[in-house]
Design a protein around this motif. Structure first.
Motif, mmCIF file in Angstrom:
data_model
loop_
_atom_site.group_PDB
_atom_site.id
_atom_site.type_symbol
_atom_site.label_atom_id
_atom_site.label_comp_id
_atom_site.label_asym_id
_atom_site.label_seq_id
_atom_site.Cartn_x
_atom_site.Cartn_y
_atom_site.Cartn_z
ATOM 1 N N THR A 73 1.110 1.833 10.039
ATOM 2 C CA THR A 73 0.224 1.090 9.144
ATOM 3 C C THR A 73 0.935 0.834 7.818
ATOM 4 O O THR A 73 1.875 1.555 7.466
ATOM 5 N N PHE A 74 0.481 -0.200 7.104
ATOM 6 C CA PHE A 74 0.905 -0.372 5.718
ATOM 7 C C PHE A 74 -0.306 -0.763 4.883
ATOM 8 O O PHE A 74 -1.306 -1.269 5.400
ATOM 9 N N GLN A 75 -0.233 -0.499 3.584
ATOM 10 C CA GLN A 75 -1.339 -0.769 2.671
ATOM 11 C C GLN A 75 -0.842 -1.641 1.525
ATOM 12 O O GLN A 75 0.296 -1.496 1.071
ATOM 13 N N PHE A 76 -1.720 -2.551 1.061
ATOM 14 C CA PHE A 76 -1.337 -3.415 -0.048
ATOM 15 C C PHE A 76 -2.576 -3.808 -0.838
ATOM 16 O O PHE A 76 -3.716 -3.665 -0.374
ATOM 17 N N LYS A 77 -2.369 -4.325 -2.040
ATOM 18 C CA LYS A 77 -3.455 -4.814 -2.887
ATOM 19 C C LYS A 77 -2.908 -5.873 -3.839
ATOM 20 O O LYS A 77 -1.697 -6.012 -4.011
ATOM 21 N N VAL A 78 -3.827 -6.610 -4.463
ATOM 22 C CA VAL A 78 -3.458 -7.625 -5.450
ATOM 23 C C VAL A 78 -3.303 -6.939 -6.804
ATOM 24 O O VAL A 78 -4.177 -6.191 -7.238
ATOM 25 N N THR A 79 -2.177 -7.201 -7.475
ATOM 26 C CA THR A 79 -1.923 -6.563 -8.770
ATOM 27 C C THR A 79 -1.623 -7.559 -9.893
ATOM 28 O O THR A 79 -1.750 -7.207 -11.068
ATOM 29 N N ASP A 80 -1.216 -8.790 -9.564
ATOM 30 C CA ASP A 80 -0.827 -9.752 -10.601
ATOM 31 C C ASP A 80 -1.506 -11.088 -10.322
ATOM 32 O O ASP A 80 -1.099 -11.829 -9.419
ATOM 33 N N TYR A 81 -2.550 -11.404 -11.105
ATOM 34 C CA TYR A 81 -3.318 -12.631 -10.864
ATOM 35 C C TYR A 81 -2.537 -13.893 -11.247
ATOM 36 O O TYR A 81 -2.733 -14.948 -10.650
ATOM 37 N N VAL A 82 -1.668 -13.802 -12.231
ATOM 38 C CA VAL A 82 -0.878 -14.967 -12.641
ATOM 39 C C VAL A 82 0.043 -15.402 -11.502
ATOM 40 O O VAL A 82 0.094 -16.590 -11.133
ATOM 41 N N LYS A 83 0.773 -14.455 -10.911
ATOM 42 C CA LYS A 83 1.658 -14.776 -9.793
ATOM 43 C C LYS A 83 0.855 -15.250 -8.586
ATOM 44 O O LYS A 83 1.287 -16.156 -7.859
ATOM 45 N N LEU A 84 -0.302 -14.622 -8.355
ATOM 46 C CA LEU A 84 -1.134 -15.009 -7.215
ATOM 47 C C LEU A 84 -1.574 -16.466 -7.324
ATOM 48 O O LEU A 84 -1.529 -17.213 -6.343
ATOM 49 N N ILE A 85 -1.981 -16.889 -8.521
ATOM 50 C CA ILE A 85 -2.430 -18.269 -8.707
ATOM 51 C C ILE A 85 -1.255 -19.237 -8.658
ATOM 52 O O ILE A 85 -1.320 -20.297 -8.029
ATOM 53 N N ASP A 86 -0.140 -18.865 -9.288
ATOM 54 C CA ASP A 86 1.021 -19.756 -9.330
ATOM 55 C C ASP A 86 1.603 -20.012 -7.945
ATOM 56 O O ASP A 86 1.991 -21.140 -7.616
ATOM 57 N N ASN A 87 1.691 -18.972 -7.090
ATOM 58 C CA ASN A 87 2.429 -19.101 -5.838
ATOM 59 C C ASN A 87 1.571 -19.202 -4.584
ATOM 60 O O ASN A 87 2.075 -19.606 -3.533
ATOM 61 N N ASP A 124 4.321 -12.878 -5.139
ATOM 62 C CA ASP A 124 3.008 -13.487 -4.901
ATOM 63 C C ASP A 124 1.869 -12.667 -5.504
ATOM 64 O O ASP A 124 0.698 -12.898 -5.199
ATOM 65 N N GLY A 125 2.201 -11.700 -6.333
ATOM 66 C CA GLY A 125 1.169 -10.905 -6.992
ATOM 67 C C GLY A 125 0.640 -9.759 -6.160
ATOM 68 O O GLY A 125 -0.395 -9.179 -6.506
ATOM 69 N N LEU A 126 1.316 -9.405 -5.076
ATOM 70 C CA LEU A 126 0.874 -8.318 -4.209
ATOM 71 C C LEU A 126 1.790 -7.104 -4.371
ATOM 72 O O LEU A 126 2.936 -7.230 -4.800
ATOM 73 N N GLU A 127 1.271 -5.953 -3.984
ATOM 74 C CA GLU A 127 2.063 -4.721 -4.034
ATOM 75 C C GLU A 127 1.842 -3.933 -2.746
ATOM 76 O O GLU A 127 0.703 -3.711 -2.335
ATOM 77 N N ILE A 128 2.943 -3.521 -2.094
ATOM 78 C CA ILE A 128 2.857 -2.637 -0.933
ATOM 79 C C ILE A 128 2.732 -1.219 -1.466
ATOM 80 O O ILE A 128 3.664 -0.671 -2.053
#
Length: 328
Positions: free
Chosen positions: A127-141, A202-206
Motif C-alpha cells: 500500500t501507499f498513502q498520499f495527501k494534498v499539501t500544496d494548493y498552488v501547485k495543485l491548481i497550476d498543474n 502537482d501539490g501531492l505528498e507520498i
C-alpha cells in the motif's frame, strides 16, 4: 421582488462528492447576491480566479458569500453585488484526508542476480498513502485543466513507474535476493522518496509506502523454505531425532505404520542406552558402590524389570525377548 431574489441566489457546495475524489471544481457559474457556501467535514474550499488563489476556507459550516467570504478574498474585496449581476469565480473543493491505495506488480520483475543468469522473477504488493499539501501547485498543474481528480488517476501514475523503482532499490547495495522481506522497510523508504519527488510538483505528498510481501516463483519459494528448515535443524543427527519425535507425537504409529513403529523402537533403545551409560559413568566414579551391587546381584540372582541393553520389559525371563541380552 422575492421571486427575483430566489432566482439569483446560489448554493456553492461539493455537489458530486465521492470518497475517492481528490478534488472537484465548481465553475462556469456566477456567485450572486444571497449565495451561500457550504463546507462539509474533510473539505477545503479554494476561491480562485484566472488561476490565482483568492482565498482558502477550511472550517466546516455554512457561510454567506457576500458578508463572510468576499471581504476575505485577496483582490475581490471591493466587489459589490448589483441587483442583476454576480461574481464569476471558480471554487475548488479539496478532499483533505490521507488516501490509502493498494498496489501490486502486474507482471513479474526480473531482478538481476548472479545465481540466475536470466534474472529472478519477483512480484510484490503493498500500500501507499498520499495527501494534498500544496494548493498552488495543485491548481497550476492539475486543477487548471481538470474539473475533478480521482485516487485512481494517482494510482495509475504511481504504478507506471513502480517496476523501475522496485528494481532500483532491490538491487541497490547487493540485497539478499532470497530474503527480500528482511529489507522491505529500507526498500519501501527509498521508493517513497523517489515517488514523492514525482508527485510533489502537482501539490501531492507520498506520506508512506509499504511492501507487504515479495512473491517468488514456486520452485524458488520451495527451495527457500527447505533451506530455512535445514538451517533451523542444524545437523542431520538432530534432524533424525526431530523426525522420530514428530512421528511418535503425531499418533500415526498406531495401526501398524512400520516407519513410525521403527522410529519409536529406535528412540526407546537410544533412551535405554543413554540411561545405562549414565549409570555406568556414575558407578565408575565410585568403585566401592560399583562392586557392592554386582556382588548383591550375583548372590541374589535377581532379574531386572527392564533390559539394561534395549530398555524392553523383561517379564522375569533370563534373556531379553527383544534383543537377547542375558539378564541373570
Amino acid at each position: 421582488m422575492s421571486f427575483f431574489r430566489g432566482q439569483l441566489a446560489n448554493v456553492v457546495e461539493w455537489e458530486e462528492f465521492r470518497d475517492d475524489m481528490i478534488f472537484w471544481k465548481w465553475n462556469n457559474r456566477e456567485i450572486k447576491k444571497g449565495s451561500k457556501l457550504i463546507i462539509r467535514p474533510g473539505q477545503d474550499a479554494i476561491f480562485f480566479d484566472q488561476g490565482k488563489i483568492e482565498g482558502v476556507f477550511k472550517d466546516e459550516g455554512e457561510y454567506e458569500v457576500e458578508s463572510e467570504i468576499v471581504p476575505f478574498l485577496s483582490t475581490l474585496k471591493g466587489f459589490k453585488f448589483g441587483f442583476n449581476s454576480g461574481m464569476r469565480v471558480e471554487v475548488l473543493f479539496v478532499n483533505t484526508k490521507e488516501f490509502i491505495v493498494k498496489w501490486g506488480t502486474k507482471n513479474a520483475i526480473n531482478i538481476p542476480t548472479p545465481q540466475l543468469p536470466g534474472g529472478m522473477p519477483i512480484r510484490a504488493n503493498g500500500t501507499f498513502q498520499f495527501k494534498v499539501t500544496d494548493y498552488v501547485k495543485l491548481i497550476d498543474n492539475v486543477a487548471g485543466v481538470k474539473d475533478s481528480y480521482l485516487v485512481e488517476d494517482v494510482r495509475l501514475r504511481i504504478t507506471a513507474i513502480l517496476d523501475q523503482l522496485l528494481m532500483k532499490w532491490i538491487t541497490r547495495e547487493g540485497k539478499d535476493m532470497f530474503n527480500l522481506q528482511a529489507n522491505s522497510f529500507e526498500i519501501g523508504n527509498g521508493i517513497q522518496e523517489d515517488l514523492d519527488m514525482q508527485v510533489n510538483s502537482d501539490g501531492l505528498e507520498i506520506t508512506r509506502f509499504n511492501i507487504m510481501s515479495f512473491n517468488y516463483p514456486k520452485e524458488i519459494q520451495e527451495m527457500i523454505t527447505k533451506s530455512a528448515s535445514h538451517g533451523m535443524i542444524g545437523d542431520m543427527n538432530r534432524y533424525k531425532d526431530v523426525s522420530m519425535t514428530d512421528a511418535i507425537a503425531s499418533g500415526k504409529s498406531e495401526g501398524g505404520n512400520t516407519a513410525t513403529d521403527m522410529a519409536g523402537m529406535m528412540m526407546g533403545m537410544n533412551m535405554a542406552q543413554e540411561m545405562v551409560k549414565g549409570m555406568n559413568q556414575s558407578q565408575s566414579s565410585n568403585p566401592q558402590q560399583q562392586s557392592q551391587p554386582q556382588q548383591n546381584n550375583n548372590q541374589s540372582g535377581a532379574i531386572p524389570n527392564f533390559c539394561p541393553n534395549c530398555g524392553n520389559k523383561t517379564a522375569g525371563m533370563n534373556f531379553c525377548g527383544n534383543c537377547g541380552h542375558k539378564l541373570a
